[in-house]
Design a protein around this motif. Structure first.
Motif, short mmCIF file in Angstrom:
data_model
loop_
_atom_site.label_atom_id
_atom_site.label_comp_id
_atom_site.label_asym_id
_atom_site.label_seq_id
_atom_site.Cartn_x
_atom_site.Cartn_y
_atom_site.Cartn_z
N HIS A 163 19.65 45.36 4.52
CA HIS A 163 20.44 46.57 4.32
C HIS A 163 20.82 47.12 5.70
CE1 HIS A 163 16.44 48.44 4.82
NE2 HIS A 163 17.11 49.49 5.26
N PRO A 164 21.90 47.88 5.77
CA PRO A 164 22.38 48.31 7.09
C PRO A 164 21.45 49.26 7.84
CG PRO A 164 24.13 48.50 5.45
CD PRO A 164 22.87 48.18 4.70
N ALA A 165 20.90 50.26 7.15
CA ALA A 165 20.11 51.24 7.90
C ALA A 165 19.26 52.09 6.95
CB ALA A 165 21.03 52.15 8.71
N PHE B 55 17.56 55.64 5.81
CA PHE B 55 18.10 57.01 5.73
C PHE B 55 19.62 57.03 5.59
CE2 PHE B 55 13.97 57.61 7.84
CZ PHE B 55 13.42 58.59 7.03
N THR B 56 20.14 56.12 4.78
CA THR B 56 21.58 56.15 4.46
C THR B 56 21.69 56.08 2.93
OG1 THR B 56 21.65 53.76 4.75
CG2 THR B 56 22.42 55.07 6.61
N PRO B 57 22.76 56.65 2.39
CA PRO B 57 22.79 56.85 0.93
C PRO B 57 22.89 55.58 0.08
CG PRO B 57 24.80 57.70 1.97
CD PRO B 57 23.87 57.32 3.08
N VAL B 58 23.79 54.67 0.43
CA VAL B 58 23.94 53.47 -0.41
C VAL B 58 22.62 52.69 -0.40
CG1 VAL B 58 25.21 51.33 -0.79
CG2 VAL B 58 26.43 53.35 0.06
N CYS B 59 22.06 52.52 0.81
CA CYS B 59 20.80 51.77 0.95
C CYS B 59 19.69 52.44 0.15
CB CYS B 59 20.38 51.70 2.41
SG CYS B 59 21.60 50.91 3.46
N THR B 60 19.66 53.76 0.15
CA THR B 60 18.61 54.47 -0.59
C THR B 60 18.75 54.20 -2.09
OG1 THR B 60 18.51 56.15 1.13
CG2 THR B 60 17.65 56.77 -1.05
N THR C 57 25.95 46.52 15.07
CA THR C 57 24.66 47.19 15.25
C THR C 57 23.88 47.33 13.94
OG1 THR C 57 25.75 49.32 14.96
CG2 THR C 57 25.44 48.56 17.24
N LYS C 58 24.47 46.93 12.85
CA LYS C 58 23.79 47.03 11.56
C LYS C 58 23.94 45.71 10.80
CE LYS C 58 24.77 51.93 10.64
NZ LYS C 58 25.28 52.31 11.96
N ALA C 59 22.97 45.39 9.97
CA ALA C 59 23.10 44.20 9.13
C ALA C 59 24.03 44.52 7.96
CB ALA C 59 21.73 43.79 8.61
N VAL C 60 24.80 43.54 7.53
CA VAL C 60 25.55 43.69 6.28
C VAL C 60 24.54 43.58 5.13
CG1 VAL C 60 27.74 42.78 7.16
CG2 VAL C 60 26.08 41.21 6.09
N ARG C 61 25.03 43.77 3.91
CA ARG C 61 24.15 43.64 2.74
C ARG C 61 24.15 42.16 2.32
NH1 ARG C 61 23.46 48.99 1.57
NH2 ARG C 61 25.21 50.22 2.34
N ALA C 62 23.18 41.40 2.87
CA ALA C 62 23.09 39.98 2.55
C ALA C 62 22.02 39.77 1.49
CB ALA C 62 22.72 39.19 3.80
N PRO D 112 29.80 44.18 1.94
CA PRO D 112 30.04 45.04 3.12
C PRO D 112 29.15 46.28 3.07
CG PRO D 112 31.74 45.39 1.49
CD PRO D 112 30.86 44.29 0.94
N LEU D 113 29.21 47.06 4.13
CA LEU D 113 28.35 48.24 4.24
C LEU D 113 28.60 49.25 3.12
CD1 LEU D 113 28.35 49.00 8.08
CD2 LEU D 113 27.07 47.30 6.80
N SER D 114 29.84 49.34 2.68
CA SER D 114 30.21 50.41 1.75
C SER D 114 29.83 50.13 0.30
CB SER D 114 31.73 50.64 1.81
OG SER D 114 32.38 49.46 1.37
C1 BEZ Z 1 24.83 53.51 3.37
O1 BEZ Z 1 23.85 52.86 3.01
O2 BEZ Z 1 25.20 54.51 2.77
C2 BEZ Z 1 25.61 53.07 4.56
C3 BEZ Z 1 24.98 52.43 5.59
C4 BEZ Z 1 25.72 52.05 6.70
C5 BEZ Z 1 27.07 52.31 6.73
C6 BEZ Z 1 27.70 52.89 5.66
C7 BEZ Z 1 26.97 53.28 4.55
#
Ligand code: BEZ
Length: 232
Positions: free
Chosen positions: A45-47, A49-54, A132-137, A154-156
């Motif tokens: 996951h990209p990061a 404390f981010t919403p989609v990842c959460t 600087t961030k991983a894509v969603r693989a 993709p990240l979104s």
């Molecule tokens: C997310 O998980 O919300 C997110 C993470 C990185 C970039 C864009 C969205």
């Protein structure tokens, strides 16, 4: 002419899963050796404390037992550090309710990869999307440590967990029954039998209307009841 372009390595379907050792929220792991005999969904996951990842982590953790029941372990990764992972998972557990899922404990390992060493080995850093961030693989790795399917998002875009589960079951069913699965296959639907190796077999199948449905000599299906696909 000198070039500064980064070479991105991408493991492929049919490759051995690249080996690594890593620190995770569940202790150190030796991958894929520690998972011999089990399927693994290894995802990034990209990061934290981010919403989609959460939303994804809550869903993965809430549905972990469904994957475990299919002899499949989950392993996550992002290029954040261990303390960030721990703080984020604690926040998820203590504060976040998503679609009725709350007090969710993430019990599967989440790898810290600040150096991006593992992410780069798995082609999870895709500079056109982010350097600087991983894509969603999502890597589906079989009990022999072979990569059997890969999906990148993709990240979104948050992943669809019904599709991840369906893909896992389709891979396992193909292995068990030596069949293939047609478009939009769901457990319980008819499956595709290997193309006949001779005219004789093709003719026999075309005439044997009870077991096979043949659309043409090269395209025959047969029923595979859901109890044979999902045995637990
Ligand atoms: C997310 O998980 O919300 C997110 C993470 C990185 C970039 C864009 C969205």
């Amino acid at each position: 002419m000198e070039t500064t372009e980064t070479i991105v390595t991408m493991p492929r379907i049919g490759d051995k899963a690249p080996a690594f050792t890593a620190v995770t929220t569940q202790g150190n792991i030796n991958f894929p050796a520690d998972y011999k005999g089990k399927w693994v969904i290894f995802f990034s996951h990209p990061a934290d404390f981010t919403p989609v990842c959460t939303s994804e982590f809550i869903t993965f953790a809430a549905r972990e037992s469904e994957f475990n029941a299919l002899n499949c372990q989950l392993v996550g990764l992002s290029v954040d550090g261990l303390y960030s992972h721990i703080a984020w998972l604690r926040t998820i557990n203590e504060k976040i309710e998503f679609k009725g899922m709350k007090n969710i404990e993430v019990k599967f390992p989440l790898i810290e990869d600040i150096t991006m060493e593992v992410a780069k080995k798995y082609g999870m850093i895709q500079p056109g999307e982010s350097s600087t961030k991983a894509v969603r693989a999502v890597f589906f790795i079989d009990p022999n440590g072979m990569i059997r399917a890969i999906i990148y998002y993709p990240l979104s875009m948050g992943r669809n967990f019904d599709e991840l589960k369906r893909a896992l079951i389709a891979l396992q069913t193909a292995d068990t029954y030596n069949i293939a699965t047609p478009a939009d296959w769901q457990p319980g639907d008819d499956v595709i039998v290997p193309t006949a190796g001779s005219c004789g077999v093709a003719k026999e199948r075309m005439e044997n209307k009870e077991e096979f449905t043949c659309y043409d000599w090269f395209f025959c299906t047969k029923p595979l009841p859901i109890e044979k696909v999902i045995t637990k």
